[in-house]
Design a protein around this motif. Structure first.
Motif, PDB file in Angstrom:
ATOM      1  N   ILE A 198       0.917  -6.005  10.805  1.00 54.29           N
ATOM      2  CA  ILE A 198       0.329  -4.900  10.047  1.00 54.29           C
ATOM      3  C   ILE A 198       0.385  -3.638  10.906  1.00 54.29           C
ATOM      4  CG2 ILE A 198      -1.248  -6.448   8.832  1.00 54.29           C
ATOM      5  CD1 ILE A 198      -3.492  -5.199  10.638  1.00 54.29           C
ATOM      6  N   LYS A 199       0.041  -2.499  10.309  1.00 55.11           N
ATOM      7  CA  LYS A 199      -0.019  -1.244  11.049  1.00 55.11           C
ATOM      8  C   LYS A 199      -1.190  -0.424  10.527  1.00 55.11           C
ATOM      9  CE  LYS A 199       3.731   0.914  12.185  1.00 55.11           C
ATOM     10  NZ  LYS A 199       4.980   1.731  12.154  1.00 55.11           N
ATOM     11  N   LEU A 200      -2.120  -0.106  11.436  1.00 51.86           N
ATOM     12  CA  LEU A 200      -3.260   0.745  11.097  1.00 51.86           C
ATOM     13  C   LEU A 200      -2.836   2.210  11.107  1.00 51.86           C
ATOM     14  CD1 LEU A 200      -6.046  -0.918  13.298  1.00 51.86           C
ATOM     15  CD2 LEU A 200      -5.647  -1.253  10.849  1.00 51.86           C
ATOM     16  N   PRO A 201      -3.405   3.056  10.246  1.00 58.70           N
ATOM     17  CA  PRO A 201      -3.066   4.479  10.237  1.00 58.70           C
ATOM     18  C   PRO A 201      -3.344   5.142  11.585  1.00 58.70           C
ATOM     19  CG  PRO A 201      -4.299   3.884   8.261  1.00 58.70           C
ATOM     20  CD  PRO A 201      -4.361   2.704   9.178  1.00 58.70           C
ATOM     21  N   ALA A 202      -2.480   6.038  11.992  1.00 57.11           N
ATOM     22  CA  ALA A 202      -2.647   6.736  13.272  1.00 57.11           C
ATOM     23  C   ALA A 202      -3.878   7.624  13.286  1.00 57.11           C
ATOM     24  CB  ALA A 202      -1.396   7.559  13.574  1.00 57.11           C
ATOM     25  N   VAL A 203      -4.326   8.082  12.103  1.00 57.51           N
ATOM     26  CA  VAL A 203      -5.486   8.971  12.029  1.00 57.51           C
ATOM     27  C   VAL A 203      -6.748   8.273  12.528  1.00 57.51           C
ATOM     28  CG1 VAL A 203      -6.097   8.374   9.651  1.00 57.51           C
ATOM     29  CG2 VAL A 203      -6.687  10.633  10.556  1.00 57.51           C
ATOM     30  N   TYR A 204      -6.798   6.932  12.441  1.00 59.75           N
ATOM     31  CA  TYR A 204      -7.958   6.215  12.973  1.00 59.75           C
ATOM     32  C   TYR A 204      -8.124   6.488  14.462  1.00 59.75           C
ATOM     33  CZ  TYR A 204      -8.147   3.346   8.691  1.00 59.75           C
ATOM     34  OH  TYR A 204      -8.253   2.909   7.398  1.00 59.75           O
ATOM     35  N   GLY A 205      -7.003   6.585  15.174  1.00 53.36           N
ATOM     36  CA  GLY A 205      -7.057   6.826  16.604  1.00 53.36           C
ATOM     37  C   GLY A 205      -7.596   8.200  16.940  1.00 53.36           C
ATOM     38  N   GLU A 206      -7.367   9.177  16.053  1.00 56.12           N
ATOM     39  CA  GLU A 206      -7.892  10.520  16.277  1.00 56.12           C
ATOM     40  C   GLU A 206      -9.398  10.580  16.043  1.00 56.12           C
ATOM     41  OE1 GLU A 206      -5.681  13.129  13.831  1.00 56.12           O
ATOM     42  OE2 GLU A 206      -3.715  12.491  14.584  1.00 56.12           O
ATOM     43  N   LEU A 207      -9.871   9.846  15.059  1.00 59.45           N
ATOM     44  CA  LEU A 207     -11.299   9.852  14.750  1.00 59.45           C
ATOM     45  C   LEU A 207     -12.088   8.948  15.684  1.00 59.45           C
ATOM     46  CD1 LEU A 207     -11.051   9.712  10.852  1.00 59.45           C
ATOM     47  CD2 LEU A 207     -11.745  11.672  12.228  1.00 59.45           C
ATOM     48  N   PHE A 208     -11.462   7.868  16.141  1.00 56.60           N
ATOM     49  CA  PHE A 208     -12.131   6.911  17.021  1.00 56.60           C
ATOM     50  C   PHE A 208     -11.245   6.684  18.246  1.00 56.60           C
ATOM     51  CE2 PHE A 208     -12.911   5.915  12.531  1.00 56.60           C
ATOM     52  CZ  PHE A 208     -14.282   6.121  12.460  1.00 56.60           C
ATOM     53  N   PRO A 209     -11.311   7.572  19.231  1.00 57.70           N
ATOM     54  CA  PRO A 209     -10.412   7.505  20.395  1.00 57.70           C
ATOM     55  C   PRO A 209     -10.468   6.177  21.151  1.00 57.70           C
ATOM     56  CG  PRO A 209     -11.607   9.592  20.334  1.00 57.70           C
ATOM     57  CD  PRO A 209     -12.220   8.728  19.306  1.00 57.70           C
ATOM     58  N   GLU A 210     -11.599   5.498  21.118  1.00 56.47           N
ATOM     59  CA  GLU A 210     -11.705   4.239  21.859  1.00 56.47           C
ATOM     60  C   GLU A 210     -10.793   3.156  21.288  1.00 56.47           C
ATOM     61  OE1 GLU A 210     -15.368   4.349  19.069  1.00 56.47           O
ATOM     62  OE2 GLU A 210     -13.965   5.726  20.040  1.00 56.47           O
ATOM     63  N   PHE A 211     -10.308   3.340  20.042  1.00 58.10           N
ATOM     64  CA  PHE A 211      -9.430   2.350  19.415  1.00 58.10           C
ATOM     65  C   PHE A 211      -8.005   2.877  19.235  1.00 58.10           C
ATOM     66  CE2 PHE A 211     -13.667   1.541  17.196  1.00 58.10           C
ATOM     67  CZ  PHE A 211     -14.096   0.631  18.162  1.00 58.10           C
TER      68      PHE A 211
END
Length: 630
Positions: A198-211
C-alpha cells in the motif's frame, strides 16, 4: 474575592493572588490569607478554565461535528480551529495505532507488484444517549483497486438480526447478563496471508512529521487493514482459529456463533459481528477465566453489560428481562426525512402507519423516472433512501412491516400518492417513536401468555417456549392478484423473526393463500429451531414446533396428503408443510382471528385494532436520552 473592606482592620495579613479556584467553602476559609481583589471577569475566566472540557470529550455535544467530513481536504477547510484540531487528532491516533502495531514495513516491491493507494473514512460515533462517544478516523485500503481476478472466496459470516434476537432471548431464559467486548482495530490483529503493498498519502507526513518516513513510499502489509477485499475474512479466521483451539464449538447454523461447555456443566455463548462481540455465561468463574484468556490473545475492550449493538439499544432489567429497541434510529429517520419534507406540517396524531384509504397500486406510478425525480425535488424526499432506512427499522418495529412491504414495490418510479403515503408513515413514527421488543425471563409476564392462558389447549403450547404465527390476506394486491402474508416467530414471549411478504403463486382461495404463507413460516421456523437446538445442547432435531393459523381449511390441507380438485394444482414446494407435519417436526394449531398477532403484517387494520396488536407485540420504551441502564 473582594477583601478591601477588611484591609484596615486586619493590616498584618499577607495578601497574595489566589493559587487556585475552588467551590469548597472550607478551603476558601483556609486560604483567606492568599485572597486578593480581582474583578468578576477574571473570576469567570478562571472558573471557565477550571471546568471546561475538550470539545471532543466523551459525552460532549456531537452535533458540532456532524456531518462528518468526507476526507482530509474537507477537514483542512474547517474554519473552527477546535473542530479542525479534534479531527486531526483522530487522524494522528489512527496513524499511531497502525505504525505501533506493526501493520506494515518499508520494503521494496518486486517486479510486477503494485502499491494500492489508501483513503480515509470519518465517523462521529455516538453513545446510546446520543452524545459524543468519539471521533473515529479509519485509514483504509482501496479494495476496489485490488486484483479483481482473485478466485478466493471473500465471504465471512456476521451475525444476522434474527440470530441476535434469538441469542438475547436465550440469555433471558437462562437469567444471565449479556456482556460485550470490542476488538480494538480488529482487522489490524489479523495477519495478511499474501504479498500486498500500500502507499499512504505524502500529505500525512507534512501534518504528522513523526510519521513522515512511512508516507508516500511503498509499504508491505504484515497485518490486515480495513478496506482490503479479504480483510474481513482474515480477521474472522484469526478469531475462529483461537476459539476452536480453546475448546469452543462453532455453530453449524449461524457460523459466527460459538459456545463452550465446561466440566461442571456451565456454558459460555458468544456471538460475533466483525469486531463487536456479545457473550454470556452460566458461571461467573468460568466467564471471568474466559475474559482473561481472550484478553491475553487479542487487544480488546471489555465493555461490561451490553447496551448498544448493531445500532440497537439493549436494556437488561433487574428481573433478567431483556428489551431491544431502535428508538434512536427512528428519531434519526424522522430528523433526516420528515423534518425537511417539502409539505405542510400536520400535528395531529397518526394512529396507523398508512392511510386507511391508501391502495398500493402501480397505477399511481410516475410516468417516467424524470417525473418521479420532480416529485422527489418537490417533496424534498429521497423515496428509495427513506424506504431503505425503514426496512432496517422494521427489524424491531413489526407495526410498520406491512407499510414498508407495500411501499418498497414503488422505489423505482414512485408517484404522488406513494410520496403522500410515505410521509404518513414518517408522521406515524414521529408519534410512536419509542417501542421495542421484550424477551421475558418468566413467560407469565408476556402478552403471549395472557392470550394463550384463555384456552387450555393453547396454554400447553407455552411449554415449547418457541412458536410461530402465520396469517394471510387473500387476493389483496390490485396489480397481480397476489396475497399478502405475514409470519411471526416468538421465543421467550418476544418476536425473534417476522416477515410481511407476497408469495409468488396467485392463490385461488383464502385457504390456499394461508397454506402458502404457512410454508414460508415453516421454513423460517425450521432455521431458528436448528439454532435453538444448538443453544439448548439438543443432539436430536426439535419436534412438534407449534405453527398457529386462523384458517381451519389450511390446517386440514397441511394435516393430510389427500389431494382434491381444489388443492392438486398447488406447487409441490408448498407441501413442505405436509412433510414437516408428517415427520413430526411441526404441529398445526388453530387460533382465533382476534388473537392472530401476525394479522398486523397482512393488511392496514383500523386504528383501534392496530393499536391493540402493537401493544401486544411491542412494549413502550423510555426516551434514549433519559433512559437509565441497569
Amino acid at each position: 474575592v473582594d477583601n478591601s473592606a477588611n484591609v484596615l482592620s486586619r493590616p498584618r495579613r499577607e495578601i497574595k493572588a489566589p493559587q487556585r479556584l475552588t467551590m469548597d467553602h472550607r478551603e476558601a476559609a483556609k486560604r483567606w490569607r492568599e485572597a486578593k481583589f480581582c474583578t468578576d471577569v477574571e473570576l469567570a475566566a478562571a472558573f471557565k478554565a477550571e471546568v471546561s472540557t475538550a470539545i471532543d470529550a466523551t459525552g460532549a455535544d456531537a452535533s458540532v461535528f456532524e456531518p462528518a467530513p468526507d476526507n482530509l481536504r474537507a477537514i483542512l477547510k474547517i474554519k473552527d480551529p477546535k473542530i479542525r484540531e479534534a479531527w486531526l487528532k483522530a487522524y494522528g491516533k489512527e496513524l499511531r495505532v497502525l505504525i505501533h502495531s506493526g501493520t506494515f514495513s518499508i520494503e521494496k516491491m518486486l517486479e510486477g507488484e503494485v502499491a494500492i493507494p489508501t483513503m480515509e473514512t470519518n465517523r462521529v460515533k455516538l453513545q446510546s444517549d446520543g452524545t459524543l462517544d468519539k471521533l473515529k478516523n479509519r485509514i483504509v485500503v482501496r479494495g476496489d483497486l485490488q486484483n479483481k481476478q482473485s478466485l478466493e472466496d471473500k465471504w465471512s459470516p456476521t451475525a444476522s438480526f434474527r440470530s441476535l434476537k434469538m441469542f438475547l432471548a436465550h440469555a433471558a431464559r437462562l437469567k444471565v447478563r449479556v456482556r460485550q467486548m470490542d476488538f480494538i482495530g480488529a482487522f489490524l490483529q489479523a495477519k495478511v496471508r499474501s504479498r500486498v503493498f500500500i502507499k499512504l498519502p505524502a500529505v500525512y507526513g507534512e501534518l504528522f512529521p513523526e510519521f513522515k518516513e512511512y508516507c508516500g513510499v511503498p509499504l508491505r502489509l504484515i497485518k490486515s487493514m480495513y478496506g482490503m477485499a479479504l480483510s474481513g475474512k482474515y480477521w474472522y479466521q484469526e478469531l475462529q482459529e483461537w476459539l476452536l483451539e480453546n475448546g469452543f464449538i462453532q455453530s453449524q447454523v449461524i457460523a459466527c456463533m460459538f459456545w463452550k461447555e465446561f466440566p461442571d456443566g456451565s456454558k459460555i455463548y458468544l456471538l460475533d459481528y466483525v469486531d463487536d462481540c456479545l457473550y454470556y455465561g452460566t458461571n461467573d468463574v468460568t466467564l471471568k477465566q474466559f475474559e482473561v484468556e481472550i484478553s491475553g490473545r487479542f487487544d480488546l475492550s471489555l465493555m461490561g453489560q451490553a447496551h448498544w449493538y448493531l445500532s440497537t439499544r439493549i436494556q437488561q432489567a433487574a428481573n433478567f428481562d431483556i428489551t431491544i429497541d431502535q428508538s434512536r434510529y427512528c428519531l434519526s429517520i424522522i430528523r433526516r426525512y420528515l423534518d425537511t419534507v417539502g409539505c405542510a406540517n400536520v400535528v395531529r396524531e397518526h394512529t396507523t402507519p398508512l392511510p386507511l384509504d391508501f391502495v398500493p397500486t402501480a397505477d399511481d406510478n410516475s410516468v417516467n423516472e424524470e417525473a418521479s425525480e420532480r416529485l422527489s425535488i418537490e417533496y424534498n424526499l429521497d423515496f428509495a433512501s427513506c424506504v431503505g432506512a425503514l426496512i432496517y427499522l422494521a427489524l424491531t418495529r413489526t407495526d410498520v412491516i406491512h407499510a414498508v412491504n407495500k411501499l418498497a414495490k414503488f422505489t423505482r418510479r414512485p408517484g404522488r400518492n406513494h410520496f403522500i403515503a410515505l410521509i404518513h408513515v414518517l408522521r406515524y413514527l414521529r408519534d410512536h417513536s419509542f417501542f421495542g421488543v421484550t424477551y421475558y425471563s418468566d413467560l407469565e409476564r408476556s402478552a403471549i401468555y395472557k392470550i394463550f392462558a384463555r384456552t387450555d389447549s393453547l396454554k400447553e403450547l407455552l411449554k415449547a417456549r418457541f412458536l410461530t404465527m402465520s396469517d394471510s390476506s387473500w387476493n389483496d394486491d390490485p396489480d397481480n392478484g397476489r396475497s399478502t402474508g405475514c409470519y411471526e416467530s416468538f421465543y421467550q414471549g418476544g418476536v425473534v423473526d417476522h416477515s410481511s411478504n407476497m408469495p409468488d403463486p396467485v392463490a385461488l382461495s383464502s385457504a390456499e393463500s394461508e397454506y402458502n404463507e404457512a410454508c414460508l413460516a415453516c421454513m423460517a421456523t425450521n432455521h431458528l429451531a436448528m439454532m435453538l437446538d444448538e443453544l439448548e445442547g439438543n443432539t436430536k432435531p426439535r419436534r412438534s414446533i407449534p405453527i398457529l393459523l386462523d384458517s381451519k381449511s389450511a390446517i386440514a390441507m397441511g394435516n393430510s396428503f389427500r389431494d382434491t380438485k381444489h388443492t392438486r394444482h398447488i406447487m409441490r414446494r408448498f407441501h413442505y408443510v405436509r412433510e414437516g407435519v408428517d415427520s413430526g417436526r411441526f404441529i398445526l394449531f388453530w387460533i382465533g382471528t382476534e388473537d392472530m398477532l401476525a394479522d398486523i403484517g397482512t393488511k392496514q387494520t383500523p386504528g383501534p385494532r392496530h393499536t391493540l396488536l402493537t401493544n401486544l407485540i411491542l412494549v413502550p420504551v423510555q426516551d434514549a436520552s433519559k433512559a437509565k441502564f441497569v
